[in-house]
Each structure stands twice: as C-alpha cells, then as structure tokens.
Design an enzyme around this catalytic site. Structure first.
Site, mmCIF file in Angstrom:
data_model
loop_
_atom_site.group_PDB
_atom_site.id
_atom_site.type_symbol
_atom_site.label_atom_id
_atom_site.label_comp_id
_atom_site.label_asym_id
_atom_site.label_seq_id
_atom_site.Cartn_x
_atom_site.Cartn_y
_atom_site.Cartn_z
ATOM 1 N N ASP A 1 0.512 -1.052 -0.068
ATOM 2 C CA ASP A 1 -0.366 0.354 0.109
ATOM 3 C C ASP A 1 0.821 1.283 -0.091
ATOM 4 O O ASP A 1 1.117 1.782 1.354
ATOM 5 C CB ASP A 1 -0.682 -0.069 1.354
ATOM 6 C CG ASP A 1 -1.785 1.694 1.114
ATOM 7 O OD1 ASP A 1 -1.589 1.760 0.873
ATOM 8 O OD2 ASP A 1 -2.455 1.097 2.549
ATOM 9 N N HIS B 1 -5.220 0.660 1.098
ATOM 10 C CA HIS B 1 -5.690 -1.362 2.034
ATOM 11 C C HIS B 1 -7.230 -0.566 2.499
ATOM 12 O O HIS B 1 -8.270 -2.040 2.981
ATOM 13 C CB HIS B 1 -4.819 -1.841 1.814
ATOM 14 C CG HIS B 1 -4.045 -1.757 3.104
ATOM 15 N ND1 HIS B 1 -3.390 -0.704 3.812
ATOM 16 C CD2 HIS B 1 -4.848 -2.251 4.558
ATOM 17 C CE1 HIS B 1 -3.027 -0.496 4.850
ATOM 18 N NE2 HIS B 1 -3.915 -1.534 6.141
ATOM 19 N N GLU C 1 -9.029 -3.463 15.142
ATOM 20 C CA GLU C 1 -8.586 -3.979 15.677
ATOM 21 C C GLU C 1 -7.872 -4.031 16.676
ATOM 22 O O GLU C 1 -7.288 -4.548 18.385
ATOM 23 C CB GLU C 1 -6.751 -4.094 15.268
ATOM 24 C CG GLU C 1 -7.090 -4.930 13.688
ATOM 25 C CD GLU C 1 -6.010 -4.456 12.490
ATOM 26 O OE1 GLU C 1 -5.032 -4.741 13.849
ATOM 27 O OE2 GLU C 1 -6.698 -4.684 11.316
ATOM 28 N N GLU D 1 2.301 2.183 13.729
ATOM 29 C CA GLU D 1 0.792 2.643 12.206
ATOM 30 C C GLU D 1 -0.131 1.030 12.597
ATOM 31 O O GLU D 1 -0.115 -0.063 12.377
ATOM 32 C CB GLU D 1 1.647 1.496 10.834
ATOM 33 C CG GLU D 1 0.298 1.987 9.720
ATOM 34 C CD GLU D 1 -0.712 1.030 9.986
ATOM 35 O OE1 GLU D 1 -1.641 1.075 10.777
ATOM 36 O OE2 GLU D 1 -0.429 -0.285 8.583
HETATM 37 C C1 LIG Z 1 -0.369 -2.630 11.286
HETATM 38 S S1 LIG Z 1 0.431 -3.900 11.820
HETATM 39 C C2 LIG Z 1 2.336 -2.959 11.124
HETATM 40 C C3 LIG Z 1 3.493 -3.002 10.771
HETATM 41 C C4 LIG Z 1 4.684 -2.498 10.506
HETATM 42 N N1 LIG Z 1 4.157 -1.461 11.749
HETATM 43 C C5 LIG Z 1 4.144 -1.397 9.066
HETATM 44 O O1 LIG Z 1 4.018 -0.462 9.102
HETATM 45 O O2 LIG Z 1 4.498 -2.086 8.304
HETATM 46 C C6 LIG Z 1 1.024 -3.300 13.255
HETATM 47 C C7 LIG Z 1 1.305 -4.557 13.383
HETATM 48 O O3 LIG Z 1 1.550 -4.394 15.284
HETATM 49 C C8 LIG Z 1 1.971 -5.726 15.585
HETATM 50 N N2 LIG Z 1 1.002 -5.743 16.905
HETATM 51 C C9 LIG Z 1 -0.137 -5.606 17.644
HETATM 52 N N3 LIG Z 1 -0.729 -5.368 18.735
HETATM 53 C C10 LIG Z 1 0.753 -5.722 19.262
HETATM 54 C C11 LIG Z 1 0.865 -5.115 20.668
HETATM 55 N N4 LIG Z 1 -0.101 -5.178 21.350
HETATM 56 N N5 LIG Z 1 2.174 -5.235 21.210
HETATM 57 C C12 LIG Z 1 3.244 -5.495 20.031
HETATM 58 N N6 LIG Z 1 2.605 -5.770 18.395
HETATM 59 C C13 LIG Z 1 1.744 -5.359 18.013
HETATM 60 C C14 LIG Z 1 0.921 -6.814 14.962
HETATM 61 O O4 LIG Z 1 1.898 -8.273 14.743
HETATM 62 C C15 LIG Z 1 1.965 -6.270 13.555
HETATM 63 O O5 LIG Z 1 2.765 -7.198 13.410
#
Ligand SMILES: C[S@@+](CC[C@H](N)C(=O)[O-])C[C@H]1O[C@@H](n2cnc3c(N)ncnc32)[C@H](O)[C@@H]1O
Length: 528
Positions: free
Chosen positions: A170, A421, A272, A263
């Site tokens: 994206d 996305h 989420e 993000e």
């Molecule tokens: C929307 S993705 C963004 C990934 C990356 N930062 C990017 O911008 O491409 C969110 C990420 O946060 C992780 N995540 C979500 N909640 C979390 C938490 N409470 N602690 C650690 N990681 C978390 C998820 O596993 C996921 O890989």
C-alpha cells in the site's frame, strides 16, 4: 546479539561475557572478575548464573523472579538478589552483583534479556504464588481485555509475510510514513525511538535512515524473526535497531523513548483496538513531551445515497424467501438473514458524489487520549442534506496526522483520494430515510469495544421535521442499526485507483470469493 536472542527459543539459554564483582553485607568491594552470565530455563523457572572464569566451580545463582537490575552508569549495572552460591551453604541475605559491560549496547541488551527472562518466569508461574509471598500473574492489560482466541488469530495473521507485504505494497500508506519520517529528520536524529508493533521492521528502518540513535522494534507476532532478518540484511541501519519480541503491554525496555512510531490503524481507524496498545506504549515508554508518529487521527462521516448498494444487500437475503427448498419453507429465516446482512459494514472505495451532506468529524489526539476513552466512543451526528434523496446510511473514513517539527503530513483514506488498503466503510440502514435539500439529519454513532479486538456499532439516523410544524421539533423518520466492525463485507476485488470509480460503478466488483476477500486487506481475515 540478535542471533542469540533469536535462537533462545531453541537453545533455552542466552549468554553474555561480562565482568562482575560482588557487594554484600558480609563482603564489600570484592575484585572484578571476568564471568559468563547465562540465562536459562530450569525446572524452578528462569535463572541467571554467573560462571566465573578464574573459579569455574564458583557459580553465582540469581533467581530472576525476585532479583532486580539497576543501571549504575553507561556500562555498569547492579543486580540485587537473594541467590546462593551453588557450592556453598545456603545464604539468606540480599546481595548485589556489580556487572560491567564492554560497551553500552551490550548493557542495553543485557537489561532487555533480564526483563525478557523475568517475563518468561512470570509466564511459567502464571497466577502462581512465589516463595516471597508476591503473587505474580501472567495477565497483562492486553490479556485482561482481549479474548485469547482472538489474539491468537490476530498475531498468527500478522506473523505471515504475505500480510505484511500487503501493507508494504500500500504505497499511499508506506510512502506517506516514509515521507513523514524523512522530511522530519530533526525529530529522529540522535533520538531513541520505539516502533510499536514493528511487523516487518519497516518503520524502524525508516527511523534509522532518518538518523535515530537507537530504535526498539517491539512486535508480538512471529514476524520478529523476519524483522530480524530484514534488519540484519541492512547492517548499516540494523546496528542501531534492537528487535524485541512481545506485546508492548508486557515488554520492558532499557530506556525511555523520545519518539514513538507506529501504524496502529485498522478499518475506521479503531478496528483491531491497536490504538489502545499505542496509547499504553506512550504511557510506558515515551518521555514527557516526546513525539508520536502519527500524532492524532480523525474519523470523518457523512450520509450517503446508494440505491445499488442497498438493493445488493437486501437481495442477499432473497435466498431465504424460497418456500420450496427441497420441500422446505425457508421464509421463517428471511427476517434474521435480512438483518444479518445489514449488520455488516461495507468496505469498498466509493465515489464521493454519493455523499449527500457536508462531513462531520471526530478527533482523537493520540498524545493525550486515555486508553479507557477508546473503550466506548460516542459521536453525535448532525448534517444538512445538500439534495433531496433517499439516505441509505453513513459513510465513514479516517485520516492521521504526522505532526513533525519540520513538516505536517496527513495520511488520508478519504473517498476520492488515492485508494489505500483501508478503503472506506459504510453502515447501511435496512430502512432508508427520505430527506429534502436543506433538511437536517441528526443521530448518533455509538461504538463499544468488544473482546475480539473490534467494536459493536450502534447507528441511529433521523430526518428532522420539515416545513409546517417543524417548529414543534420532533422527528419525521428514524432508522437504526447495529453492526459488528469485525464482520465487514469486503466488496472489492483489488485495490483500485480512484479513477476506476469514475467510469465504472463499484457494483461491478461484487461477487468475490471469500478467498479474494481475505487477500484484500490487513483487516480482512481478522474479520472472518
Ligand atoms: C498494522 S501492522 C503494522 C506493521 C508495521 N509497523 C508496518 O507499518 O508495516 C501492526 C503490527 O503490530 C503488531 N501488534 C499489534 N498489537 C501489538 C501489541 N500489543 N504488541 C506488540 N505488537 C503488536 C502486529 O502483530 C502487527 O505486526
């Protein structure tokens, strides 16, 4: 350093070469000696043992469950514990071990490992009572509010490269993050950064590119292994990045951050429930007056009119109007099936000309919002219809701001802007309402978080009295619906540039297989 952390699960131990000296009530100022500090899992829980080079038989054992580690300086820390030397009589006094590291980074890694192994012990003792009387619980704020099965699916999803790739591809999203970071180098140069939910590690690498002194990339899913590889594959940046596996609600970091990058946006910004993790990370890791990228977000809403969409959804329930389905009358279930289809928010990219009133917005300041304020969001609605039409519901989208010191940059998911996305989201009323141009539409959108990492949405829209008798107040028509943000209807096959919507109606894209829908969007399979 990263390799040994990565192998920990397999090796069940982790080692550091340090210099130590012991401080205690009975022995003060013992000379410094070289030692191997080894973290390992033993039947009684995680242990730290110092194997001294000169006296290999003299092993100092530290029970991590009760020990505490404090920083004395850049390369010196002290570990206070109630351990015993394994070759000596049991000793029951507290003592301190001064630990000296070769370089600051090693000390940082040691502190991280200490907290990590301590957490491991907490997991092992889940809910158990320790000898010193302290009750440890493995439940974090995240575990308290999120159903385990939901979290398992969620992190499984993000542990797969294809879903990270989907986000990386994206380009509106990732390009805006890149621009926001690089254009605001001043906010990163020489700063400590925490990447909240690092995924592939891309934002950590951007922060390092912008000159960050050190980046802690915290990620709870198995994606950490790939993030480590990606970061190791970019060594000039990677040496300033430490990847830490765990939830931001649970991990400990060796220092506070000047800036958080993340993000955390789901469909409609809040799906989420990762914004809550972003806010918890702020409260746990960010220095006072530290920066947050993104800084704030807004949910935008406007009534829309889309006869095609309405008919398409209503028709989905027609199946249940059959009176002779293998000799069975299905009509008793038509009502619930009809309501069921209208309880799914529709996710697609729509033509902004479908909007029938100016937009209203709800702002969330990530730097000040309390985590609890995200549990329930109440948005009063008030619009003036621009045209006389049938209103089929409420269209919603969001944007976020990177409030950099040099440049302010918005990432928008608005209809008519380049498609992301996230697309846009529409709540469709099973009973549309009729309005005249200039008529007021009121109502409210009430969203209540649930433990499957999403929200139940309650939408009410009313057309206010118009013409004669209007001064008495009162409403002419009201329509309400309840939707589950976790169960959207993904209506598009492929991410499309907005130009697509101008010469072809979005309805042409219907009839997707579940598999197509699942591959659409980072939120998609989470919602199935
Ligand atoms: C929307 S993705 C963004 C990934 C990356 N930062 C990017 O911008 O491409 C969110 C990420 O946060 C992780 N995540 C979500 N909640 C979390 C938490 N409470 N602690 C650690 N990681 C978390 C998820 O596993 C996921 O890989």
């Amino acid at each position: 350093m990263e390799a040994s952390l990565g192998q920990k699960q397999k090796l069940k131990q982790q080692e550091f070469t340090v210099s130590i000296s012991q401080l205690s009530a009975s022995s003060s100022g013992a000379p410094c000696s070289s030692a191997l500090a080894r973290f390992s899992i033993e039947p009684e829980g995680a242990q730290l043992r110092f194997h001294q080079e000169l006296e290999p038989s003299d092993i100092i054992q530290v029970d991590i469950r009760t020990a505490q580690l404090f920083k004395l300086g850049h390369i010196e820390s002290v570990c206070i514990n109630e351990g015993s030397a394994t070759n000596k009589e049991e000793e029951s006094y507290s003592r301190g071990i001064t630990i000296r590291f070769k370089v600051e980074d090693e000390g940082r890694a040691f502190h991280w490992a200490f907290e990590h192994w301590k957490n491991e012990t907490v997991q092992v003792c889940a809910g158990g009572r320790l000898e010193n009387g302290k009750v440890l619980t493995s439940k974090s704020k995240f575990d308290d509010k999120i159903e385990a099965s939901s979290a398992k699916m969620y992190f499984h999803y993000y542990g797969q490269l294809l879903h990270q790739q989907n986000m990386l591809q994206d380009y509106v999203r990732t390009g805006t993050y890149y621009a926001a970071v690089i254009e605001n180098r001043a906010d990163f140069i020489g700063r400590v950064v925490v990447d909240v939910g690092a995924g592939s590690g891309i934002l950590s690498l951007f922060a390092a590119q912008a000159g960050a002194k050190h980046v802690y990339a915290v990620e709870a899913s198995e994606m950490v292994e790939y993030a480590r590889r990606l970061i190791a594959g970019n060594p000039s940046l990677g040496q300033r990045i430490t990847v830490i596996k765990g939830k931001v609600e649970e991990v400990e970091l060796p220092e506070k951050a000047d800036i958080l990058i993340s993000e955390p946006m789901g469909t409609l910004l809040i799906n989420e429930r990762m914004l809550e993790s972003y806010v918890i990370a702020r409260d746990r890791f960010l220095l006072p007056n530290g920066k947050m990228f993104p800084t704030n977000g807004r949910i935008h809403m406007a009534p829309f009119s889309d006869e095609y969409l309405y008919v398409e959804i209503a028709n989905k329930a027609l199946f249940w109007q059959q009176q002779n389905y293998y000799g069975i009358d299905l009509t008793a279930l038509h009502g619930p099936a009809f309501q069921g289809y209208f309880s799914q928010p529709v996710v697609d990219a729509f033509d902004p000309r479908l909007l029938v009133a100016p937009v209203t917005s709800h702002a969330i300041d990530f730097t000040s919002v309390k985590e609890e304020e995200l549990y329930e969001i109440e948005i009063p609605l008030s619009f003036i219809a621009s045209v006389g039409t049938r209103v089929h519901g409420l269209a919603c989208w969001f944007d976020v701001l990177f409030n950099g010191s040099s440049v302010q940059r918005w990432l928008t998911t608005a209809p008519g802007a380049p498609t992301t996305h996230w697309y846009q989201l529409r709540c469709v009323l099973s009973q549309p309402i009729y309005v005249m141009a200039g008529q007021e539409i009121t109502g409210r959108l009430h969203m209540v978080a649930h433990n499957a990492q999403s929200y139940t949405m309650y939408l009410t829209m009313s057309a206010k009295m118009w013409g004669v008798g209007a001064e008495q107040g009162g409403t002419l028509q009201t329509s309400s619906c309840k939707l589950d943000l976790k169960e959207p209807y993904y209506r598009m096959a492929q991410p499309q540039p907005y130009a697509w919507a101008q010469d072809q109606h979005p309805q042409d894209a219907v009839g997707l297989s579940l598999a197509q829908q699942l591959s659409l969007n980072s939120g998609a399979s989470l919602t199935q």
